[in-house]
Write a protein that holds these residues in place. Structure first.
Motif, PDB file in Angstrom:
ATOM      1  N   LYS A  68     142.703   7.731  70.627  1.00  0.00           N
ATOM      2  CA  LYS A  68     141.734   6.723  70.179  1.00  0.00           C
ATOM      3  C   LYS A  68     140.835   6.284  71.331  1.00  0.00           C
ATOM      4  CE  LYS A  68     144.813   4.878  66.600  1.00  0.00           C
ATOM      5  NZ  LYS A  68     145.590   3.691  66.153  1.00  0.00           N
ATOM      6  N   ARG A  69     141.376   6.395  72.530  1.00  0.00           N
ATOM      7  CA  ARG A  69     140.599   6.027  73.712  1.00  0.00           C
ATOM      8  C   ARG A  69     140.184   7.264  74.509  1.00  0.00           C
ATOM      9  NH1 ARG A  69     143.763   0.568  75.908  1.00  0.00           N
ATOM     10  NH2 ARG A  69     143.711  -0.553  73.911  1.00  0.00           N
ATOM     11  N   ASN A  70     140.308   8.401  73.845  1.00  0.00           N
ATOM     12  CA  ASN A  70     139.873   9.677  74.432  1.00  0.00           C
ATOM     13  C   ASN A  70     140.623   9.984  75.727  1.00  0.00           C
ATOM     14  OD1 ASN A  70     138.324  12.026  74.288  1.00  0.00           O
ATOM     15  ND2 ASN A  70     136.739  11.178  75.622  1.00  0.00           N
ATOM     16  N   LYS A  71     141.936   9.666  75.728  1.00  0.00           N
ATOM     17  CA  LYS A  71     142.771   9.961  76.878  1.00  0.00           C
ATOM     18  C   LYS A  71     143.780  11.036  76.468  1.00  0.00           C
ATOM     19  CE  LYS A  71     140.649   6.734  79.105  1.00  0.00           C
ATOM     20  NZ  LYS A  71     139.622   7.088  80.099  1.00  0.00           N
ATOM     21  N   LYS A  72     143.538  12.267  76.881  1.00  0.00           N
ATOM     22  CA  LYS A  72     144.358  13.382  76.424  1.00  0.00           C
ATOM     23  C   LYS A  72     145.221  13.986  77.521  1.00  0.00           C
ATOM     24  CE  LYS A  72     140.788  14.645  73.050  1.00  0.00           C
ATOM     25  NZ  LYS A  72     139.869  15.707  72.554  1.00  0.00           N
ATOM     26  N   ASP A  73     144.992  13.567  78.746  1.00  0.00           N
ATOM     27  CA  ASP A  73     145.718  14.180  79.854  1.00  0.00           C
ATOM     28  C   ASP A  73     146.772  13.274  80.463  1.00  0.00           C
ATOM     29  OD1 ASP A  73     143.859  12.424  80.752  1.00  0.00           O
ATOM     30  OD2 ASP A  73     143.140  13.641  82.427  1.00  0.00           O
ATOM     31  N   HIS A  74     147.037  12.131  79.840  1.00  0.00           N
ATOM     32  CA  HIS A  74     148.015  11.184  80.346  1.00  0.00           C
ATOM     33  C   HIS A  74     148.915  10.689  79.216  1.00  0.00           C
ATOM     34  CE1 HIS A  74     145.393  10.959  83.857  1.00  0.00           C
ATOM     35  NE2 HIS A  74     146.334  10.265  84.480  1.00  0.00           N
ATOM     36  N   ILE A  75     150.188  10.483  79.547  1.00  0.00           N
ATOM     37  CA  ILE A  75     151.064   9.735  78.657  1.00  0.00           C
ATOM     38  C   ILE A  75     150.600   8.280  78.663  1.00  0.00           C
ATOM     39  CG2 ILE A  75     153.402   8.780  78.438  1.00  0.00           C
ATOM     40  CD1 ILE A  75     154.463  11.419  79.466  1.00  0.00           C
ATOM     41  N   ALA A  76     150.545   7.674  77.488  1.00  0.00           N
ATOM     42  CA  ALA A  76     150.207   6.256  77.374  1.00  0.00           C
ATOM     43  C   ALA A  76     151.438   5.496  76.892  1.00  0.00           C
ATOM     44  CB  ALA A  76     149.044   6.056  76.404  1.00  0.00           C
ATOM     45  N   LEU A  77     151.660   4.344  77.473  1.00  0.00           N
ATOM     46  CA  LEU A  77     152.828   3.542  77.112  1.00  0.00           C
ATOM     47  C   LEU A  77     152.413   2.063  77.091  1.00  0.00           C
ATOM     48  CD1 LEU A  77     155.865   3.639  76.446  1.00  0.00           C
ATOM     49  CD2 LEU A  77     156.329   3.350  78.887  1.00  0.00           C
ATOM     50  N   TYR A  78     152.759   1.382  75.983  1.00  0.00           N
ATOM     51  CA  TYR A  78     152.348  -0.005  75.801  1.00  0.00           C
ATOM     52  C   TYR A  78     153.540  -0.848  75.366  1.00  0.00           C
ATOM     53  CZ  TYR A  78     147.702   2.163  75.510  1.00  0.00           C
ATOM     54  OH  TYR A  78     146.568   2.899  75.759  1.00  0.00           O
ATOM     55  N   LEU A  79     153.462  -2.134  75.696  1.00  0.00           N
ATOM     56  CA  LEU A  79     154.382  -3.137  75.172  1.00  0.00           C
ATOM     57  C   LEU A  79     153.661  -3.892  74.069  1.00  0.00           C
ATOM     58  CD1 LEU A  79     157.066  -4.825  75.453  1.00  0.00           C
ATOM     59  CD2 LEU A  79     155.744  -6.355  76.940  1.00  0.00           C
ATOM     60  N   ALA A  80     154.304  -3.971  72.884  1.00  0.00           N
ATOM     61  CA  ALA A  80     153.679  -4.647  71.738  1.00  0.00           C
ATOM     62  C   ALA A  80     154.610  -5.741  71.234  1.00  0.00           C
ATOM     63  CB  ALA A  80     153.384  -3.656  70.624  1.00  0.00           C
ATOM     64  N   ILE A  81     154.052  -6.888  70.924  1.00  0.00           N
ATOM     65  CA  ILE A  81     154.845  -7.973  70.357  1.00  0.00           C
ATOM     66  C   ILE A  81     155.013  -7.719  68.864  1.00  0.00           C
ATOM     67  CG2 ILE A  81     152.863  -9.488  69.891  1.00  0.00           C
ATOM     68  CD1 ILE A  81     154.731 -11.837  70.788  1.00  0.00           C
ATOM     69  N   SER A  82     156.192  -8.039  68.369  1.00  0.00           N
ATOM     70  CA  SER A  82     156.541  -7.734  66.985  1.00  0.00           C
ATOM     71  C   SER A  82     156.874  -9.015  66.227  1.00  0.00           C
ATOM     72  CB  SER A  82     157.742  -6.787  66.955  1.00  0.00           C
ATOM     73  OG  SER A  82     158.093  -6.418  65.651  1.00  0.00           O
ATOM     74  N   ASP A  83     156.972  -8.888  64.905  1.00  0.00           N
ATOM     75  CA  ASP A  83     157.377 -10.009  64.048  1.00  0.00           C
ATOM     76  C   ASP A  83     156.465 -11.214  64.223  1.00  0.00           C
ATOM     77  OD1 ASP A  83     158.992 -11.070  62.089  1.00  0.00           O
ATOM     78  OD2 ASP A  83     160.432 -11.939  63.503  1.00  0.00           O
ATOM     79  N   THR A  84     155.163 -10.976  64.351  1.00  0.00           N
ATOM     80  CA  THR A  84     154.215 -12.072  64.589  1.00  0.00           C
ATOM     81  C   THR A  84     153.984 -12.935  63.348  1.00  0.00           C
ATOM     82  OG1 THR A  84     152.361 -10.580  64.111  1.00  0.00           O
ATOM     83  CG2 THR A  84     153.022 -10.813  66.417  1.00  0.00           C
ATOM     84  N   ASP A  85     154.383 -12.441  62.181  1.00  0.00           N
ATOM     85  CA  ASP A  85     154.201 -13.243  60.955  1.00  0.00           C
ATOM     86  C   ASP A  85     155.018 -14.527  60.999  1.00  0.00           C
ATOM     87  OD1 ASP A  85     152.473 -11.380  59.946  1.00  0.00           O
ATOM     88  OD2 ASP A  85     153.981 -10.351  58.719  1.00  0.00           O
ATOM     89  N   ASN A  86     156.078 -14.517  61.785  1.00  0.00           N
ATOM     90  CA  ASN A  86     156.932 -15.694  61.876  1.00  0.00           C
ATOM     91  C   ASN A  86     156.532 -16.631  63.007  1.00  0.00           C
ATOM     92  OD1 ASN A  86     158.639 -14.971  59.707  1.00  0.00           O
ATOM     93  ND2 ASN A  86     159.758 -13.555  61.034  1.00  0.00           N
ATOM     94  N   LEU A  87     155.411 -16.338  63.683  1.00  0.00           N
ATOM     95  CA  LEU A  87     154.929 -17.196  64.753  1.00  0.00           C
ATOM     96  C   LEU A  87     153.855 -18.137  64.217  1.00  0.00           C
ATOM     97  CD1 LEU A  87     154.619 -14.576  67.654  1.00  0.00           C
ATOM     98  CD2 LEU A  87     156.473 -16.199  67.239  1.00  0.00           C
ATOM     99  N   PRO A  88     153.620 -19.275  64.873  1.00  0.00           N
ATOM    100  CA  PRO A  88     152.561 -20.193  64.425  1.00  0.00           C
ATOM    101  C   PRO A  88     151.196 -19.498  64.417  1.00  0.00           C
ATOM    102  CG  PRO A  88     153.961 -21.214  66.087  1.00  0.00           C
ATOM    103  CD  PRO A  88     154.344 -19.774  66.044  1.00  0.00           C
ATOM    104  N   CYS A  89     150.280 -20.015  63.625  1.00  0.00           N
ATOM    105  CA  CYS A  89     148.983 -19.359  63.467  1.00  0.00           C
ATOM    106  C   CYS A  89     148.200 -19.308  64.767  1.00  0.00           C
ATOM    107  CB  CYS A  89     148.165 -20.051  62.374  1.00  0.00           C
ATOM    108  SG  CYS A  89     147.826 -21.803  62.694  1.00  0.00           S
ATOM    109  N   ASP A  90     148.433 -20.250  65.670  1.00  0.00           N
ATOM    110  CA  ASP A  90     147.698 -20.280  66.933  1.00  0.00           C
ATOM    111  C   ASP A  90     148.571 -19.821  68.113  1.00  0.00           C
ATOM    112  OD1 ASP A  90     149.422 -22.399  66.820  1.00  0.00           O
ATOM    113  OD2 ASP A  90     148.049 -23.854  67.716  1.00  0.00           O
ATOM    114  N   TRP A  91     149.505 -18.940  67.838  1.00  0.00           N
ATOM    115  CA  TRP A  91     150.463 -18.532  68.863  1.00  0.00           C
ATOM    116  C   TRP A  91     149.788 -17.769  70.002  1.00  0.00           C
ATOM    117  CZ3 TRP A  91     151.239 -13.448  70.270  1.00  0.00           C
ATOM    118  CH2 TRP A  91     150.714 -12.468  69.413  1.00  0.00           C
ATOM    119  N   GLU A  92     150.377 -17.911  71.164  1.00  0.00           N
ATOM    120  CA  GLU A  92     150.046 -17.066  72.298  1.00  0.00           C
ATOM    121  C   GLU A  92     151.241 -17.053  73.244  1.00  0.00           C
ATOM    122  OE1 GLU A  92     147.611 -19.589  75.555  1.00  0.00           O
ATOM    123  OE2 GLU A  92     146.424 -18.991  73.824  1.00  0.00           O
ATOM    124  N   VAL A  93     151.469 -15.904  73.847  1.00  0.00           N
ATOM    125  CA  VAL A  93     152.632 -15.705  74.709  1.00  0.00           C
ATOM    126  C   VAL A  93     152.153 -15.089  76.016  1.00  0.00           C
ATOM    127  CG1 VAL A  93     154.916 -14.667  74.940  1.00  0.00           C
ATOM    128  CG2 VAL A  93     154.061 -15.300  72.670  1.00  0.00           C
TER     129      VAL A  93
END
Length: 315
Positions: A68-93
């Protein structure tokens, strides 16, 4: 420890890479038969949910690069927050996190982190990570130890920055209303060894003046008047000096208007609740009639507070 810092041009963020012996403390993600995973042409694999810092997270892994970011020569690894539906509408961490890959040969973990103190996860930004986590060429080179017998291991550490619920606000106040206290001492020559003024309030703090008409006995100076400003409610003071005051102590010239004064400044605390001058004014000057400091056996003393600190704790 080996440290390498380079600049990722795409995001203009400095990335730090280090080697360490200790495995990731929050999550391990192992892949067996990595080559077969590549054959499936899987664009993105999301790990199971794990908990850290009171929140739920996943690892988002791009074995062939983030196309999606046109990066084909590198492994990409991300940390994603989950279960955000149970957080307040104005949440931030706010999170400080590290991602890892295991070096089987050297028995160490390559740690990848950016140099920002923390990343802010919120409803519009639910993942952070590295689109150039590791080049495929480096990763697949057996001599580097990351892919051995077609197996590899990744990991994550997630430290949520939480406000501990305690703090303080220090403010310095310069413009104080009613910041002068005047103390009229009658029958001065008949005064005892120590005099205290009435309590007075300036800047929300209770004060008093202490006067030694024949000098403070502790310094054995009987030729000078001693004068001090004291915190009357000193029991409220912290053990550490946290109350700053800049002030003037003054004996008024009732005839010529040429007052005698000295400016002082100090941080008051439970161990220093009084501050002034043991030898504030020579008695030889005080009793000279022409100088006007003593009129009809009456002396007028003033305290003028110019700057005062205020410390407030907040939850």
């Amino acid at each position: 420890m080996v440290v390498l810092i380079f600049v990722c041009l795409e995001s203009a963020v400095e990335v730090k890479r280090t080697l360490r012996d200790v495995q990731p403390s929050h999550y391990i993600f192992k892949i067996e038969s990595f080559s077969l995973l590549l054959e499936t042409k899987t664009e993105n694999y999301e790990s199971d949910v794990f908990e850290a810092g009171g929140y739920k997270w996943t690892l988002s892994f791009y074995p062939n690069g983030n196309r999606k970011r046109n990066k084909k020569d590198h492994i990409a690894l991300y940390l994603a927050i989950s279960d955000t539906d149970n957080l307040p509408c104005d949440w931030e961490v706010h999170v400080n996190f590290k991602l890892f890959v295991y070096d089987h040969i050297r028995d160490k973990y390559l740690t990848v982190e950016d140099t920002e103190p923390a990343r802010r996860f919120h409803v519009m930004k639910t993942e952070w990570g590295f689109e150039k986590f590791l080049s495929l060429e480096t990763f697949q080179n057996p001599s580097n130890g990351y892919l051995i017998d077609d197996n590899c291991v990744f990991g994550a550490e997630v430290f949520v920055m939480k406000f501990a619920g305690k703090g303080e606000c220090l403010s310095m106040t310069k413009e104080l209303s009613d910041n002068i206290y005047t103390w009229k001492v009658d029958n001065f020559s008949a005064s005892s060894q120590e005099y205290f003024s009435d309590e007075f309030n300036i800047g929300g703090r209770n004060w008093k003046l202490s006067l030694y008409p024949k000098g403070d006995v502790k310094v054995k100076d009987e030729k000078s008047l001693s004068l001090f400003l004291e915190v009357a409610d000193y029991e409220k003071l912290s053990l550490k000096p946290k109350l700053y005051a800049k002030y003037k102590l003054r004996i008024k010239d009732q005839v010529n208007g040429k007052h005698f004064e000295e400016e002082l400044s100090v941080w008051f605390g439970a161990m220093r609740r009084s501050w002034g001058r043991p030898s504030f004014m020579p008695l030889s000057d005080l009793y000279v009639k022409s100088k006007g400091f003593m009129v009809n056996d009456t002396t007028i003393i003033e305290a003028e507070i110019a700057i005062l600190s205020v410390t407030k704790n907040f939850p």
